[in-house]
Design a protein around this motif. Structure first.
Motif: not given
Length: 390
Positions: A69-74, A79-82
Motif C-alpha cells: 500500500r502507498f501512504f502520504h504520511h511517513t 513523529g511530528a504529530h504524536p
C-alpha cells in the motif's frame, strides 16, 4: 413558446451517450509491504506491548489479499504529530491542514495523466467533480485542483464529501448526467484519498480500528467524461449506458463515516457486511440490466467492481457463479494498492481497460461501487471499438 423551449432544450443536450475518454491514476511515493505493515504500524505508534492486537493485525493483513500500500504520511510526519495516535486528543484541524495541501497535489498528478491521454487542452474542461473523504473545508480541494491544472475560471465545480468507498462511482454517475445534458461538456472527475485523516494507534477498546489499518491506502484517480467525441482527437473507451443507486434496507449501521475531533472515524462491521453484498448483488444487477432489454449472462460481462475487502469479492464471485478471472481487475488492484476508498474503482476501470486492450473482452460490462448506507452504485458500460485501437 413551448416549441421554442423544446428546441432550446434539445440544443442543450448531447446527441449520444456519455463515455469515458481517458483515465489517470497516481499514488504517493512511500510504499509499505503488507507483510511488514504490522511491525511498522506497532513500532511507529509505540504500541508493541499490545501483542494480542498486533497478532490480530497480522492475521487481518494476511487475509486482505493485498501485497503493498502507498501512504502520504511517513514515520517522520507522524513523529511530528504524536497527537494523531491518540483518539482522545483533538487532531482534526492539523489532519485537515495536511490534506488541504497534499490532496489537491495528488489529484492533480492523476488528472494531468488523464488530460495528457485525452489529447485536448485543459481549458476545454467545462465541469469538475471532486470526491474525497480527506477534506472538509471551503474553498476546498476542487478550487485548489482547478488552480494547479489551470482550468478556466468558468469551470463548473461540484465537491463530494464523505461518501466512503462509493464516492468514485457516485462521481462518475454525476459526470454522465452532466455530459449528456450539457452539449459539448467535458467533465473531469477526480477522486483522491489520504488516510492521514484517519490514522491512529491501536486501542483495545476500539478493535475496529485495525480493520481500516489493515485495508486502506492512499491514491487518486481521474477520468475525463464526455459525449459526442471529437474525432480523431478523442478516443471513447467505455460508453456509460445507464446508472442506478440502491440502498439495502436496514443496513445503515454496517458501514459509517464521520468527522470527529480525533480525525475521521467510523465503523465497518465486516461480519454483517460481507453476506449483505453477496445476497443483494444479483438483484441490483437485474434491476440495472432489465430495463435495457439486454438478456445478458453474468459471465458474458466484463467487470469493474470496487474491491473493498477480499471477502466481499469472494462473495460476489460465488453469488454470481462467475468464471475464474472475471474479477481479475478488482483482485489485481486490491493486491497492488489496497482499498483507496473512492479512488479505487477508477484504478479498477483502468486495469480493466488495460486488459481489454491486450486481449479479447465482452462488449457489455458493469462498474459497481459500495459505500455507507449500505449503498450499491451500478453503472452499465459498453466497450467501444476504439478500446482496441491503441
Amino acid at each position: 413558446m413551448a416549441s421554442i423551449l423544446r428546441d432550446i432544450r434539445s440544443s442543450q443536450r448531447a446527441d449520444g451517450p456519455a463515455a469515458v475518454l481517458s483515465i489517470g491514476t497516481a499514488n504517493p511515493p512511500d510504499c509499505v509491504s503488507q507483510d511488514e505493515y504490522p511491525d511498522y504500524y506497532f513500532r511507529i505508534t509505540k504500541s508493541e506491548h499490545l501483542t494480542d492486537l498486533k497478532q490480530k493485525l497480522k492475521t487481518m493483513c494476511q487475509n486482505t489479499g493485498t501485497k503493498k500500500r502507498f501512504f502520504h504520511h511517513t514515520e517522520q510526519l507522524l513523529g511530528a504529530h504524536p497527537h494523531f495516535l491518540d483518539r482522545g486528543k483533538p487532531s482534526l484541524n492539523d489532519r485537515l491542514k495536511i490534506a488541504a495541501v497534499a490532496a489537491p497535489e495528488l489529484a492533480a498528478t492523476a488528472a494531468a495523466k488523464a488530460i495528457a491521454k485525452w489529447g485536448r487542452s485543459v481549458t476545454d474542461i467545462t465541469h469538475l467533480i471532486v470526491s474525497s473523504n480527506s477534506g472538509a473545508h471551503a474553498p476546498g480541494i476542487d478550487l485548489r485542483l482547478a488552480s494547479i491544472l489551470g482550468l478556466r475560471s468558468s469551470v463548473c465545480r461540484t465537491m463530494l464529501h464523505l461518501n466512503g468507498c462509493s464516492s468514485g462511482s457516485a462521481a462518475l454517475r454525476l459526470a454522465k448526467d452532466m455530459a449528456e445534458n450539457n452539449r459539448g461538456a467535458r467533465v473531469l472527475v477526480a477522486c483522491v484519498e489520504l488516510t492521514v485523516v484517519a490514522f491512529r494507534g491501536p486501542e483495545e477498546a476500539y478493535p475496529h480500528t485495525l480493520v481500516g489499518q489493515a485495508s486502506f491506502g492512499d491514491g487518486a484517480g481521474a477520468v475525463i467524461v464526455g459525449a459526442d467525441a471529437v474525432r480523431p482527437i478523442e478516443r471513447p473507451l467505455f460508453e456509460m449506458v445507464s446508472v442506478s443507486q440502491t440502498v439495502i434496507p436496514d443496513t445503515d449501521h454496517v458501514l459509517t463515516v464521520q468527522l470527529t475531533e480525533g480525525g475521521i472515524d467510523g465503523h465497518l462491521l465486516s461480519r454483517e457486511l460481507i453476506p449483505i453484498a453477496g445476497q443483494n448483488i444479483e438483484q441490483c444487477l437485474s434491476d440495472a440490466f432489465g430495463p435495457l432489454g439486454l438478456g445478458v449472462d453474468w459471465n458474458d460481462l466484463f467487470w469493474a467492481v470496487h474491491p473493498g475487502i477480499r471477502a466481499i469479492l469472494d462473495q460476489i464471485d460465488k453469488a454470481l457463479r462467475l468464471e475464474p478471472g472475471k474479477l481479475a481487475a478488482s483482485f489485481t488492484v486490491l493486491r497492488e494498492y489496497g482499498n483507496m476508498l473512492g479512488a479505487t474503482v477508477i484504478f479498477v476501470l483502468d486495469e480493466q481497460r488495460r486488459r481489454m486492450e491486450e486481449e479479447e473482452g465482452g462488449e457489455w460490462g458493469v462498474l459497481m461501487g459500495f459505500g455507507p448506507g449500505f449503498t450499491v452504485e451500478t453503472m452499465v458500460l459498453r466497450a467501444t471499438s476504439d478500446l482496441k485501437k491503441k
